[in-house]
Design a protein around this motif. Structure first.
Motif, PDB file in Angstrom:
ATOM      1  N   VAL A 125       0.859  -1.194   0.000  1.00 49.17           N
ATOM      2  CA  VAL A 125       0.000   0.000   0.000  1.00 49.17           C
ATOM      3  C   VAL A 125       0.894   1.242   0.000  1.00 49.17           C
ATOM      4  CG1 VAL A 125      -1.755   1.327   1.229  1.00 49.17           C
ATOM      5  CG2 VAL A 125      -1.875  -1.174   1.170  1.00 49.17           C
ATOM      6  N   VAL A 126       0.652   2.142  -0.966  1.00 55.45           N
ATOM      7  CA  VAL A 126       1.337   3.449  -1.019  1.00 55.45           C
ATOM      8  C   VAL A 126       0.384   4.471  -0.399  1.00 55.45           C
ATOM      9  CG1 VAL A 126       2.464   5.159  -2.464  1.00 55.45           C
ATOM     10  CG2 VAL A 126       2.531   2.741  -3.104  1.00 55.45           C
ATOM     11  N   THR A 127       0.750   4.989   0.756  1.00 51.18           N
ATOM     12  CA  THR A 127      -0.143   5.916   1.473  1.00 51.18           C
ATOM     13  C   THR A 127      -0.255   7.250   0.749  1.00 51.18           C
ATOM     14  OG1 THR A 127       1.671   6.773   2.811  1.00 51.18           O
ATOM     15  CG2 THR A 127       0.499   4.818   3.657  1.00 51.18           C
ATOM     16  N   SER A 128      -1.266   8.016   1.149  1.00 51.45           N
ATOM     17  CA  SER A 128      -1.458   9.353   0.556  1.00 51.45           C
ATOM     18  C   SER A 128      -0.278  10.259   0.855  1.00 51.45           C
ATOM     19  CB  SER A 128      -2.751   9.970   1.094  1.00 51.45           C
ATOM     20  OG  SER A 128      -3.868   9.167   0.756  1.00 51.45           O
ATOM     21  N   ALA A 129       0.323  10.094   2.017  1.00 48.86           N
ATOM     22  CA  ALA A 129       1.501  10.907   2.348  1.00 48.86           C
ATOM     23  C   ALA A 129       2.652  10.615   1.410  1.00 48.86           C
ATOM     24  CB  ALA A 129       1.914  10.643   3.801  1.00 48.86           C
ATOM     25  N   GLU A 130       2.805   9.286   1.072  1.00 46.41           N
ATOM     26  CA  GLU A 130       3.858   8.936   0.120  1.00 46.41           C
ATOM     27  C   GLU A 130       3.547   9.469  -1.270  1.00 46.41           C
ATOM     28  OE1 GLU A 130       6.724   7.436   0.519  1.00 46.41           O
ATOM     29  OE2 GLU A 130       6.480   7.288   2.679  1.00 46.41           O
ATOM     30  N   LEU A 131       2.276   9.438  -1.642  1.00 51.70           N
ATOM     31  CA  LEU A 131       1.897   9.931  -2.978  1.00 51.70           C
ATOM     32  C   LEU A 131       2.116  11.427  -3.138  1.00 51.70           C
ATOM     33  CD1 LEU A 131      -1.410   7.913  -3.509  1.00 51.70           C
ATOM     34  CD2 LEU A 131       0.772   7.547  -4.675  1.00 51.70           C
ATOM     35  N   THR A 132       2.016  12.176  -2.041  1.00 48.99           N
ATOM     36  CA  THR A 132       2.146  13.640  -2.115  1.00 48.99           C
ATOM     37  C   THR A 132       3.419  14.136  -1.436  1.00 48.99           C
ATOM     38  OG1 THR A 132       0.844  13.862  -0.082  1.00 48.99           O
ATOM     39  CG2 THR A 132      -0.357  13.958  -2.194  1.00 48.99           C
ATOM     40  N   ARG A 133       4.387  13.248  -1.248  1.00 47.88           N
ATOM     41  CA  ARG A 133       5.626  13.669  -0.585  1.00 47.88           C
ATOM     42  C   ARG A 133       6.347  14.704  -1.460  1.00 47.88           C
ATOM     43  NH1 ARG A 133       9.789   9.123   1.227  1.00 47.88           N
ATOM     44  NH2 ARG A 133       8.041   8.764   2.675  1.00 47.88           N
ATOM     45  N   GLY A 134       6.675  15.855  -0.828  1.00 50.73           N
ATOM     46  CA  GLY A 134       7.394  16.921  -1.528  1.00 50.73           C
ATOM     47  C   GLY A 134       6.515  17.860  -2.351  1.00 50.73           C
ATOM     48  N   VAL A 135       5.218  17.509  -2.514  1.00 44.02           N
ATOM     49  CA  VAL A 135       4.336  18.338  -3.341  1.00 44.02           C
ATOM     50  C   VAL A 135       4.073  19.686  -2.662  1.00 44.02           C
ATOM     51  CG1 VAL A 135       2.032  18.516  -4.351  1.00 44.02           C
ATOM     52  CG2 VAL A 135       3.285  16.350  -4.447  1.00 44.02           C
TER      53      VAL A 135
END
Length: 416
Positions: A125-135
């Motif tokens: 599972v790729v969390t939402s935090a990982e998906l938006t890291r650095g955005v």
């Protein structure tokens, strides 16, 4: 204009920044998602070759990953991060297809692996935090860049607007100085070509006005020289009269004409700048009106005109030169003698005003004003038509009245 130009540039800059920064911001978010999914895919690819082999080796590799990975074995055992089989896991095990499913926690990646003992499923599972890291940091950088570009654009717009409005302000200042009789004022051509052309035209106009005034002063000076000879001859003729009273009266009239001409010359030759900055003249209206009524009374007696004067016993200071006040009263009384028949009574009244200044009224019982009397340079009696206008020049307001039974002119003379 300066504010409008700045606002226009600000609006244009904001639109351009939105057109570029919004797509870039969306692209950065998409890139961050792709990178997170790519890292998860790399982890899964590392585990997939081991899913059908030794469980001890598989367990060692799975627990060594930084990303939480769960492997569902065909016998129901679970290796790695504890998790219950999800619909995506069951679907992948049934159909044998890899899936990427959006969930409340983020993105779920499942990959089926066919082994000797059956079909295993690798899940992460790729969390939402990982998906938006650095955005967020990237968006803040873009926002700071946009604000900096906007401020830079406003600074450039302000400088540009100042280069345009400064020459306009200078032109306005020069025009006001010219209107205040400062004829030496000149505009410095600067700014865009159109404004430089306007500045040159304004300077040419000021020079032309100076030339016309100089020519006018010369014409007046020439008139003075032309009049002095006949006035001198008239005075000599008056002195040769046998009747002393007549001689004195005509000589005094000739002297009055000479003084009037001299006053006109001096007033015309007065420097414009000096006249604009000089202290306003002041005279005693009672003394001036008394003197001029006494002068005209002699002619009134010769033509049988009853004269009534109502003057105060105390001085009445007014903000008018004595010569100008005398010329105005002479113009009004001259109109009485020129436009009314002999034996027509007239009245001269001087009334002080409580707020300063005075009201000067000349009334007669003649035929009244012709219809065109209110227009400068127009007369119904073959005259120049400037008598009333000369009187108006010393007054803040002029009132004319009367009808077929007489005329009344009232001048409101300002106080010092």
């Amino acid at each position: 204009m300066r504010a409008r130009l700045t606002l226009l540039v600000a609006a244009t800059t904001v639109l351009v920044l939105l057109a570029f920064l919004v797509p870039i911001a969306l692209l950065l978010r998409q890139v961050a998602e792709n990178q997170a999914l790519s890292r998860a895919d790399d982890v899964i690819r590392t585990i997939v070759p081991l899913a059908g082999g030794d469980e001890a080796t598989l367990r060692l590799v799975v627990t060594a990953q930084e990303v939480p990975v769960t492997v569902f074995l065909p016998n129901g055992a679970v290796i790695g991060a504890p998790a219950a089989p999800t619909p995506a896991v069951r679907l992948a095990a049934a159909r044998g297809r890899a899936l990427t499913v959006a969930t409340a926690a983020g993105r779920e990646l499942v990959v089926p692996v066919v082994g000797a003992s059956g079909r295993s499923v690798v899940r992460t599972v790729v969390t939402s935090a990982e998906l938006t890291r650095g955005v967020s940091r990237s968006w803040l950088t873009l926002a700071a860049l946009g604000i900096a570009l906007l401020l830079l654009g406003l600074l450039v717009a302000d400088r540009l607007a100042r280069t345009i409005t400064a020459p306009i302000t200078q032109l306005s200042d020069v025009s006001h100085r010219l209107a205040g009789a400062e004829l030496t004022a000149r505009a410095q051509p600067s700014g865009p070509p159109e404004l430089r052309e306007v500045a040159g035209a304004l300077n040419h106009l000021a020079t032309r006005i100076q030339d016309l005034l100089a020519a006018e002063r010369e014409r007046v000076a020439d008139l003075s020289h032309r009049l002095r000879t006949p006035l001198t001859a008239l005075r000599l003729e008056a002195e040769s009269l046998r009747d002393p009273d007549e001689s004195t009266r005509i000589a005094a009239a000739a002297d009055g004409v000479a003084r009037a001409v001299t006053a006109v010359i001096q007033q015309t030759r007065r420097a414009s700048a000096a006249s604009a900055s000089a202290t306003p003249p002041v005279c005693d209206a009672t003394a001036v009106v008394t003197d001029r009524v006494a002068f005209w009374r002699v002619l009134a007696e010769d033509t049988g005109r009853p004269v009534t004067q109502s003057l105060p016993d105390t001085p009445v200071p007014v903000a008018v030169a004595a010569d100008d006040l005398a010329a105005a009263l002479d113009a009004l009384l001259g109109n009485v003698f020129a436009h009314t028949p002999d034996e027509t009574p007239f009245t001269v009244t001087l009334t002080p005003r409580p707020s300063g200044g005075a009201l000067l009224t000349v009334a007669d019982e003649g035929p009244g004003f012709p219809p065109a009397a209110s227009r400068r340079g127009t007369s119904g009696a073959n005259s120049t038509g400037l008598g009333l206008d000369i009187a108006r020049q010393i007054a803040t307001s002029t009132t004319t009245g009367g009808g077929p039974d007489g005329a009344v002119v009232t001048l409101e003379i300002p106080g010092p």
